[in-house]
Design an enzyme around this catalytic site. Sequence first.
Site, short mmCIF file in Angstrom:
data_model
loop_
_atom_site.label_atom_id
_atom_site.label_comp_id
_atom_site.label_asym_id
_atom_site.label_seq_id
_atom_site.Cartn_x
_atom_site.Cartn_y
_atom_site.Cartn_z
N LYS A 1 40.37 34.22 27.41
CA LYS A 1 41.74 34.06 27.88
C LYS A 1 42.43 33.07 26.94
CE LYS A 1 43.93 31.89 31.94
NZ LYS A 1 43.68 31.54 33.36
N ARG B 1 43.12 28.68 43.93
CA ARG B 1 44.10 27.61 44.11
C ARG B 1 44.45 27.38 45.57
NH1 ARG B 1 48.40 29.17 39.26
NH2 ARG B 1 46.83 29.41 37.60
N GLU C 1 43.15 39.32 39.45
CA GLU C 1 42.63 37.96 39.33
C GLU C 1 43.16 37.12 40.49
OE1 GLU C 1 43.11 33.91 36.63
OE2 GLU C 1 43.71 35.83 35.75
#
EC number: 4.1.3.42
Length: 213
Positions: free
Chosen positions: A133, A49, A45
């Site tokens: 999640k 960011r 993943e």
Amino acid sequence: MKNWKTSAESILTTGPVVPVIVVKKLEHAVPMAKALVAGGVRVLEVTLRTECAVDAIRAIAKEVPEAIVGAGTVLNPQQLAEVTEAGAQFAISPGLTEPLLKAATEGTIPLIPGISTVSELMLGMDYGLKEFKFFPAEANGGVKALQAIAGPFSQVRFCPTGGISPANYRDYLALKSVLCIGGSWLVPADALEAGDYDRITKLAREAVEGAKL
């Protein structure tokens, strides 16, 4: 979802540990991915960011085909489209919104949205999703909270993320509702900066082996 090239379940069951990765320099992406794969971790993943995150996903998808690379911190339909074009095989979001859920059901890659409440879970289920999640896991009450949330929903499965560490990840994996966990400890920022890819391979291997205990 009928156009998804694969299922969220098949990706998450490839786990059991999904590294949550922040790539600050594009040149780190490919060797880092190769180091994780060498340690037995294939599902990656890459979080959105940093400015180079999408390019990192594109590079890994092209140059490390044995990895299953996805995008994390996907916040809106525009980002979902962007990472899909870059070659991401799945997308993960910290939460869920109806525009994002709608875009995902019409898209070609699985979305695994973040939830922290039963109401959020039920909204995602209304869109046909079964894999979520649980985020932020530890801040939201940890294993006991996830057990309670999952209780009424036997068909739903989770990837808890947030505050997961070598000290507690096996506690989450022991839950029937958990397919895998997400953790940032596999790719320490200082290891990336130093180019210490052997350390990343070692951490990945330890996490995979520890999950078998």
